[in-house]
Design a protein around this motif. Structure first.
Motif, PDB file in Angstrom:
ATOM      1  N   TRP A 148      34.310 -89.074 -48.974  1.00 37.30           N
ATOM      2  CA  TRP A 148      33.584 -89.252 -47.725  1.00 37.30           C
ATOM      3  C   TRP A 148      33.690 -87.977 -46.894  1.00 37.30           C
ATOM      4  O   TRP A 148      34.740 -87.326 -46.890  1.00 37.30           O
ATOM      5  CB  TRP A 148      34.188 -90.398 -46.909  1.00 37.30           C
ATOM      6  CG  TRP A 148      34.017 -91.766 -47.471  1.00 37.30           C
ATOM      7  CD1 TRP A 148      34.908 -92.451 -48.237  1.00 37.30           C
ATOM      8  CD2 TRP A 148      32.897 -92.635 -47.285  1.00 37.30           C
ATOM      9  NE1 TRP A 148      34.416 -93.694 -48.542  1.00 37.30           N
ATOM     10  CE2 TRP A 148      33.183 -93.827 -47.978  1.00 37.30           C
ATOM     11  CE3 TRP A 148      31.675 -92.517 -46.609  1.00 37.30           C
ATOM     12  CZ2 TRP A 148      32.296 -94.901 -47.992  1.00 37.30           C
ATOM     13  CZ3 TRP A 148      30.794 -93.576 -46.631  1.00 37.30           C
ATOM     14  CH2 TRP A 148      31.106 -94.752 -47.316  1.00 37.30           C
ATOM     15  N   SER A 149      32.644 -87.650 -46.157  1.00 35.19           N
ATOM     16  CA  SER A 149      32.735 -86.546 -45.210  1.00 35.19           C
ATOM     17  C   SER A 149      31.632 -86.675 -44.173  1.00 35.19           C
ATOM     18  O   SER A 149      30.646 -87.392 -44.374  1.00 35.19           O
ATOM     19  CB  SER A 149      32.637 -85.189 -45.916  1.00 35.19           C
ATOM     20  OG  SER A 149      31.285 -84.849 -46.176  1.00 35.19           O
ATOM     21  N   GLN A 150      31.815 -85.959 -43.067  1.00 34.41           N
ATOM     22  CA  GLN A 150      30.797 -85.874 -42.021  1.00 34.41           C
ATOM     23  C   GLN A 150      30.066 -84.535 -42.080  1.00 34.41           C
ATOM     24  O   GLN A 150      29.377 -84.166 -41.131  1.00 34.41           O
ATOM     25  CB  GLN A 150      31.461 -86.067 -40.657  1.00 34.41           C
ATOM     26  CG  GLN A 150      32.032 -87.467 -40.474  1.00 34.41           C
ATOM     27  CD  GLN A 150      32.958 -87.570 -39.282  1.00 34.41           C
ATOM     28  OE1 GLN A 150      33.955 -86.852 -39.202  1.00 34.41           O
ATOM     29  NE2 GLN A 150      32.639 -88.453 -38.357  1.00 34.41           N
ATOM     30  N   ASN A 151      30.203 -83.855 -43.187  1.00 37.86           N
ATOM     31  CA  ASN A 151      29.519 -82.583 -43.417  1.00 37.86           C
ATOM     32  C   ASN A 151      28.132 -82.886 -43.985  1.00 37.86           C
ATOM     33  O   ASN A 151      27.978 -83.147 -45.180  1.00 37.86           O
ATOM     34  CB  ASN A 151      30.325 -81.726 -44.389  1.00 37.86           C
ATOM     35  CG  ASN A 151      29.675 -80.383 -44.660  1.00 37.86           C
ATOM     36  OD1 ASN A 151      28.499 -80.166 -44.389  1.00 37.86           O
ATOM     37  ND2 ASN A 151      30.458 -79.459 -45.203  1.00 37.86           N
ATOM     38  N   PHE A 152      27.118 -82.858 -43.130  1.00 35.61           N
ATOM     39  CA  PHE A 152      25.779 -83.276 -43.537  1.00 35.61           C
ATOM     40  C   PHE A 152      25.197 -82.389 -44.635  1.00 35.61           C
ATOM     41  O   PHE A 152      24.547 -82.868 -45.552  1.00 35.61           O
ATOM     42  CB  PHE A 152      24.859 -83.302 -42.321  1.00 35.61           C
ATOM     43  CG  PHE A 152      25.179 -84.407 -41.365  1.00 35.61           C
ATOM     44  CD1 PHE A 152      24.470 -85.584 -41.381  1.00 35.61           C
ATOM     45  CD2 PHE A 152      26.212 -84.258 -40.452  1.00 35.61           C
ATOM     46  CE1 PHE A 152      24.782 -86.615 -40.512  1.00 35.61           C
ATOM     47  CE2 PHE A 152      26.534 -85.284 -39.582  1.00 35.61           C
ATOM     48  CZ  PHE A 152      25.814 -86.470 -39.608  1.00 35.61           C
ATOM     49  N   GLY A 153      25.456 -81.097 -44.533  1.00 36.11           N
ATOM     50  CA  GLY A 153      24.926 -80.182 -45.530  1.00 36.11           C
ATOM     51  C   GLY A 153      25.427 -80.491 -46.926  1.00 36.11           C
ATOM     52  O   GLY A 153      24.712 -80.301 -47.915  1.00 36.11           O
TER      53      GLY A 153
END
Length: 281
Positions: A148-153
């Protein structure tokens, strides 16, 4: 700063910048629209004495681009019975209907005897970041690989996608119900079904949410079930879940909008929750 989609102005709702779509600077996104329509329907059925009925299906038609302007809501209780309620809602701006919803409410009862086939859709371990309170809003987490991550790219790819949302309050000064939160999240189905390696190239024409139970709180996830497309028309479906497990499905029908692709890697650095683009498509 309170992160909400709308401020109240008497009986009208005025969209905040958090409700602004990335498709156009003067357009509201479907997340805010769907949440506001659900709120109006829920209030209407309660006013008719249907507080014991629970929302089971929410269908929104997004046939005009709603503007960043005050909104009124016209509701019709089509049916309110002992076991079923049906409410129609229209979002009106400057005397013109911009979007509409049909919301079905049902009376919970006991499960019938016997066994029925159910699809097994394994859910991944969820991010260990529970919501601290009603004002705790953060960018969503995505899963399109191993973590999971909040790194959209990092998630702008052609992989299977899952999203985990902490939903903002719809209206300032009000605590959104779990149904209103789920209705808002439903429009984000496009982000697990229509977001690919070149960005989001489809714009939602409708969204349908179905619920066998109500979510627990404002933390709600979507994981893609299917995506089909042909001649610029796409259909995507997703499983709705929360920390207690699966609870329903969503489906969106969308049109190609490739001339105004939303490229998340170019519009968001993942640092400011009030600029969360997944609530702005």
């Amino acid at each position: 700063m309170e992160i909400v989609f709308f401020q109240r102005d008497g009986e009208r709702l005025v969209p905040t910048d958090v409700a602004r779509s990335l498709w156009s600077a003067d357009q509201m996104h479907g997340v805010a629209i769907s949440g506001a329509l659900a709120r109006a329907a829920e209030q209407a059925i309660v006013a008719e004495g249907g507080a014991d009925l629970v929302p089971a299906r929410h269908t929104v038609d997004l046939f005009r681009p709603a503007k960043m302007a005050p909104c009124s809501f016209a509701t019709t209780v089509v049916r309110k019975g002992n076991r079923l309620g049906l409410v129609d809602v229209s979002l009106v701006q400057e005397d013109e209907v911009m979007a509409r919803a049909s919301v079905l409410f049902l009376m919970p009862t006991e499960e019938p005897p016997g066994e029925v086939w159910k699809r097994s859709t394994p859910l991944p371990p969820l991010p260990d970041v529970p919501v601290a309170g009603p004002d705790d809003v953060r960018p969503p987490f995505f899963l399109s690989g191993d973590e999971w991550s909040q790194n959209f790219g990092a998630h702008q790819n052609a992989e299977h996608k899952t999203i985990w949302n902490t939903v903002p309050q719809v209206v300032a000064g009000e605590s959104s119900t779990s149904f209103t939160a789920a209705a808002a999240v439903a429009d984000s189905t496009t982000l697990v079904t229509n977001w690919g390696s070149a960005g989001v190239n489809y714009i939602n024409a409708d969204v349908t949410l179905t619920l066998s139970r109500q979510p627990v709180g404002r933390e709600i996830g979507l994981t893609a079930l299917d995506h089909t497309s042909h001649a610029g028309i796409s259909v995507g479906s997703a499983l709705v879940f929360d920390r207690a497990g699966a609870l329903g499905t969503t489906i969106v029908t969308a049109l190609s909008n490739a001339k105004r692709t939303v490229n998340f890697g170019a519009v968001f650095d993942g640092k400011r929750g009030d600029q969360d683009p997944t609530s702005r498509v």
